[in-house]
Motif scaffolding. Structure first.
Motif, PDB file in Angstrom:
ATOM      1  N   LYS A  90       0.537  52.862  26.827  1.00  5.32           N
ATOM      2  CA  LYS A  90      -0.235  51.746  27.405  1.00  5.32           C
ATOM      3  C   LYS A  90      -0.618  50.714  26.350  1.00  5.32           C
ATOM      4  O   LYS A  90      -1.754  50.273  26.269  1.00  5.32           O
ATOM      5  CB  LYS A  90      -1.470  52.287  28.122  1.00  5.32           C
ATOM      6  N   LEU A  91       0.372  50.308  25.560  1.00  2.00           N
ATOM      7  CA  LEU A  91       0.116  49.337  24.495  1.00  2.00           C
ATOM      8  C   LEU A  91       0.079  47.903  25.002  1.00  2.00           C
ATOM      9  O   LEU A  91      -0.363  46.998  24.291  1.00  2.00           O
ATOM     10  CB  LEU A  91       1.192  49.470  23.403  1.00  2.00           C
ATOM     11  N   GLY A  92       0.573  47.672  26.221  1.00  2.00           N
ATOM     12  CA  GLY A  92       0.515  46.347  26.814  1.00  2.00           C
ATOM     13  C   GLY A  92       1.171  45.283  25.959  1.00  2.00           C
ATOM     14  O   GLY A  92       2.307  45.442  25.508  1.00  2.00           O
ATOM     15  N   PRO A  93       0.465  44.165  25.709  1.00  2.00           N
ATOM     16  CA  PRO A  93       1.053  43.057  24.950  1.00  2.00           C
ATOM     17  C   PRO A  93       1.382  43.411  23.500  1.00  2.00           C
ATOM     18  O   PRO A  93       2.118  42.669  22.843  1.00  2.00           O
ATOM     19  CB  PRO A  93      -0.018  41.966  25.029  1.00  2.00           C
ATOM     20  N   LYS A  94       0.865  44.525  23.006  1.00  2.26           N
ATOM     21  CA  LYS A  94       1.169  44.951  21.642  1.00  2.26           C
ATOM     22  C   LYS A  94       2.506  45.671  21.554  1.00  2.26           C
ATOM     23  O   LYS A  94       2.988  45.953  20.455  1.00  2.26           O
ATOM     24  CB  LYS A  94       0.054  45.868  21.119  1.00  2.26           C
ATOM     25  N   ASP A  95       3.091  45.977  22.695  1.00  2.00           N
ATOM     26  CA  ASP A  95       4.375  46.670  22.746  1.00  2.00           C
ATOM     27  C   ASP A  95       5.501  45.641  22.667  1.00  2.00           C
ATOM     28  O   ASP A  95       5.515  44.660  23.403  1.00  2.00           O
ATOM     29  CB  ASP A  95       4.490  47.470  24.056  1.00  2.00           C
ATOM     30  N   GLU A  96       6.444  45.882  21.777  1.00  2.00           N
ATOM     31  CA  GLU A  96       7.560  44.945  21.592  1.00  2.00           C
ATOM     32  C   GLU A  96       8.430  44.803  22.843  1.00  2.00           C
ATOM     33  O   GLU A  96       9.194  43.843  22.991  1.00  2.00           O
ATOM     34  CB  GLU A  96       8.437  45.409  20.425  1.00  2.00           C
ATOM     35  N   ARG A  97       8.289  45.759  23.766  1.00  2.00           N
ATOM     36  CA  ARG A  97       9.108  45.726  24.991  1.00  2.00           C
ATOM     37  C   ARG A  97       8.456  44.922  26.116  1.00  2.00           C
ATOM     38  O   ARG A  97       9.013  44.814  27.206  1.00  2.00           O
ATOM     39  CB  ARG A  97       9.373  47.159  25.468  1.00  2.00           C
ATOM     40  N   ASP A  98       7.289  44.361  25.875  1.00  2.00           N
ATOM     41  CA  ASP A  98       6.617  43.566  26.897  1.00  2.00           C
ATOM     42  C   ASP A  98       7.366  42.249  27.096  1.00  2.00           C
ATOM     43  O   ASP A  98       7.361  41.380  26.218  1.00  2.00           O
ATOM     44  CB  ASP A  98       5.169  43.301  26.491  1.00  2.00           C
ATOM     45  N   LEU A  99       7.990  42.085  28.260  1.00  2.00           N
ATOM     46  CA  LEU A  99       8.775  40.878  28.535  1.00  2.00           C
ATOM     47  C   LEU A  99       8.118  39.944  29.545  1.00  2.00           C
ATOM     48  O   LEU A  99       8.754  38.989  30.001  1.00  2.00           O
ATOM     49  CB  LEU A  99      10.171  41.278  29.032  1.00  2.00           C
ATOM     50  N   PHE A 100       6.866  40.197  29.897  1.00  2.00           N
ATOM     51  CA  PHE A 100       6.183  39.258  30.786  1.00  2.00           C
ATOM     52  C   PHE A 100       6.121  37.848  30.184  1.00  2.00           C
ATOM     53  O   PHE A 100       6.366  36.856  30.892  1.00  2.00           O
ATOM     54  CB  PHE A 100       4.784  39.752  31.136  1.00  2.00           C
ATOM     55  N   PRO A 101       5.819  37.700  28.899  1.00  2.00           N
ATOM     56  CA  PRO A 101       5.807  36.342  28.331  1.00  2.00           C
ATOM     57  C   PRO A 101       7.173  35.663  28.428  1.00  2.00           C
ATOM     58  O   PRO A 101       7.248  34.451  28.677  1.00  2.00           O
ATOM     59  CB  PRO A 101       5.408  36.580  26.869  1.00  2.00           C
ATOM     60  N   THR A 102       8.239  36.433  28.255  1.00  2.00           N
ATOM     61  CA  THR A 102       9.587  35.874  28.369  1.00  2.00           C
ATOM     62  C   THR A 102       9.870  35.458  29.807  1.00  2.00           C
ATOM     63  O   THR A 102      10.499  34.418  30.058  1.00  2.00           O
ATOM     64  CB  THR A 102      10.632  36.900  27.901  1.00  2.00           C
ATOM     65  N   ALA A 103       9.414  36.270  30.763  1.00  2.00           N
ATOM     66  CA  ALA A 103       9.587  35.925  32.176  1.00  2.00           C
ATOM     67  C   ALA A 103       8.865  34.623  32.506  1.00  2.00           C
ATOM     68  O   ALA A 103       9.386  33.780  33.243  1.00  2.00           O
ATOM     69  CB  ALA A 103       9.071  37.064  33.059  1.00  2.00           C
ATOM     70  N   LEU A 104       7.671  34.433  31.956  1.00  2.00           N
ATOM     71  CA  LEU A 104       6.927  33.190  32.195  1.00  2.00           C
ATOM     72  C   LEU A 104       7.656  31.987  31.592  1.00  2.00           C
ATOM     73  O   LEU A 104       7.674  30.901  32.186  1.00  2.00           O
ATOM     74  CB  LEU A 104       5.524  33.298  31.604  1.00  2.00           C
ATOM     75  N   GLU A 105       8.255  32.201  30.450  1.00  3.81           N
ATOM     76  CA  GLU A 105       9.021  31.115  29.823  1.00  3.81           C
ATOM     77  C   GLU A 105      10.217  30.745  30.694  1.00  3.81           C
ATOM     78  O   GLU A 105      10.555  29.562  30.859  1.00  3.81           O
ATOM     79  CB  GLU A 105       9.484  31.536  28.427  1.00  3.81           C
ATOM     80  N   LEU A 106      10.858  31.760  31.267  1.00  6.77           N
ATOM     81  CA  LEU A 106      11.979  31.518  32.178  1.00  6.77           C
ATOM     82  C   LEU A 106      11.520  30.724  33.397  1.00  6.77           C
ATOM     83  O   LEU A 106      12.171  29.753  33.806  1.00  6.77           O
ATOM     84  CB  LEU A 106      12.587  32.854  32.619  1.00  6.77           C
ATOM     85  N   ILE A 107      10.411  31.141  33.975  1.00  7.86           N
ATOM     86  CA  ILE A 107       9.866  30.445  35.148  1.00  7.86           C
ATOM     87  C   ILE A 107       9.560  28.991  34.808  1.00  7.86           C
ATOM     88  O   ILE A 107       9.828  28.080  35.597  1.00  7.86           O
ATOM     89  CB  ILE A 107       8.616  31.186  35.661  1.00  7.86           C
ATOM     90  N   ASN A 108       9.021  28.768  33.631  1.00  8.72           N
ATOM     91  CA  ASN A 108       8.695  27.410  33.203  1.00  8.72           C
ATOM     92  C   ASN A 108       9.947  26.540  33.098  1.00  8.72           C
ATOM     93  O   ASN A 108       9.938  25.360  33.464  1.00  8.72           O
ATOM     94  CB  ASN A 108       7.982  27.458  31.855  1.00  8.72           C
ATOM     95  N   LYS A 109      11.040  27.134  32.617  1.00  7.77           N
ATOM     96  CA  LYS A 109      12.269  26.367  32.423  1.00  7.77           C
ATOM     97  C   LYS A 109      13.058  26.167  33.709  1.00  7.77           C
ATOM     98  O   LYS A 109      13.751  25.162  33.870  1.00  7.77           O
ATOM     99  CB  LYS A 109      13.144  27.051  31.374  1.00  7.77           C
ATOM    100  N   VAL A 110      12.965  27.134  34.636  1.00 11.16           N
ATOM    101  CA  VAL A 110      13.764  27.081  35.859  1.00 11.16           C
ATOM    102  C   VAL A 110      12.998  26.439  37.010  1.00 11.16           C
ATOM    103  O   VAL A 110      13.565  25.757  37.850  1.00 11.16           O
ATOM    104  CB  VAL A 110      14.231  28.508  36.240  1.00 11.16           C
TER     105      VAL A 110
END
Length: 346
Positions: A90-110
């Motif tokens: 349960k490391l959340g945003p501290k986990d290198e595998r957290d891709l929610f920020p990347t998903a938000l970036e995708l949403i912003n671009k698309v």
């Protein structure tokens, strides 16, 4: 409903959305075996899905996302679960595998009309209250109204206790037309009912008796990460639940280990017998896939461990289909409203 599917895996969510009427423009998945599974089924069953890219999501967002601006109705996917699971600490945003920020970036671009992201229901605990709120605030700034909901897969006909955290969001005016789907079935099939034909396929004399004893639904199927874990049915707690269903969860069986006519117990590789598991069959990859909601025609590539991991990490297709139909309905109604508004302005 044109979609981009991220972290597509073996295609559980993609297949469900396809059945709901989605047209997949591009699917992004980093795992080679999962990509092979997607390509195999896409070709074999003439699904007419678009580009299936074996690619790191971050690189796709950085280099290719902008070309889909204004061309996509829905961005959907199941970003990695370990950052929000007990097994993943349960490391959340501290986990290198957290891709929610990347998903938000995708949403912003698309800038799609709608979004749907799913994860383990551990994301809905108080540990991640601020994290969820932060995601919603960022989406609000991008023009999306989003809502979290806990969805139980067994409410949609899946014979499994599999709760998921679902985030669905819309641009205006689509949000007002969206309603979370109601449960489609009150009582899913028991494991005995669901798997009887497969368990009995080699003539096991006691298959009818087993069907009666396997009279509940499955605990959560877990795929795990590549960092640890083999092809079994989960931690000790889950194995104990399986034992109550007269299933041996200590490993996934090969097809030649389906119970024969006089099957009695499970033998270890060294020839000794595991006590307490008399008349308890193991499950094959195909059986686990059926529990996860995949149709029997869906094939999985790679060795048994990789195939099982693809299944265990998938989003049940029946759940994705129900959500997809509700999203598509909202988009159609919103488009109709916008069309009428434009016609009135003329």
């Amino acid at each position: 409903m044109r979609t981009i599917e991220i972290c597509a895996g073996a295609g559980g969510q993609a297949l469900g959305l396809h059945n709901a009427g989605a047209k997949h423009v591009v699917l992004v998945e980093i795992d080679s075996d999962a990509c092979a599974t997607l390509k195999l089924n896409n070709k074999k069953h003439s699904l007419n899905w678009g580009n299936i890219l074996e690619q790191d999501l971050k690189k796709f967002v950085e280099n290719q996302a902008e070309e889909y601006y204004g061309k996509i109705d829905l961005v959907a996917g199941g970003v990695p679960c370990p950052p929000f699971s007990k097994a993943g600490l349960k490391l959340g945003p501290k986990d290198e595998r957290d891709l929610f920020p990347t998903a938000l970036e995708l949403i912003n671009k698309v800038r799609p009309k709608a979004i749907m992201l799913e994860n383990v229901d551990g994301l809905l605990t108080s540990d991640f209250d601020e994290y969820r709120s932060k995601l919603q605030r960022k989406l609000n700034r991008l023009g999306y109204s989003a809502e979290w909901k806990r969805i139980q897969s067994s409410d949609f006909g899946v014979s499994q206790k599999r709760a998921r955290a679902i985030l669905i969001g819309f641009k205006s005016p689509y949000k007002q037309y969206f309603q979370w789907p109601s449960p489609t079935i009150n009582k899913p099939k028991t494991i005995g009912e669901l798997l009887f034909d497969l368990i009995a396929s080699k003539g096991w004399k006691l298959a009818d008796d087993w069907k009666k004893k396997a009279n509940g639904i499955a605990p959560t199927i877990v795929g795990g990460s590549k960092k640890h874990g083999g092809p079994d049915l989960g931690p000790t707690r889950a194995k104990n639940e399986w034992q109550k269903l007269y299933v041996n969860g200590h490993r996934i069986a090969n097809e030649d280990e389906i119970p024969g006519k006089d099957f009695k117990n499970y033998k270890l590789r060294n020839g000794t017998t595991r006590t307490g598991y008399d008349y308890m069959p193991m499950l094959t990859v195909r059986m686990v896939a059926r529990i996860q909601g995949f149709p029997d025609f869906w094939e999985f590539t790679g060795a048994k461990t990789n195939s099982y991991r693809q299944i265990g990490n998938a989003f049940p297709p029946p759940v994705a289909e129900s959500l997809g139909k509700a999203i598509q309905k909202a988009i159609k109604l919103g488009d109709t409203k916008l069309t009428k508004k434009l016609e009135a302005a003329e």
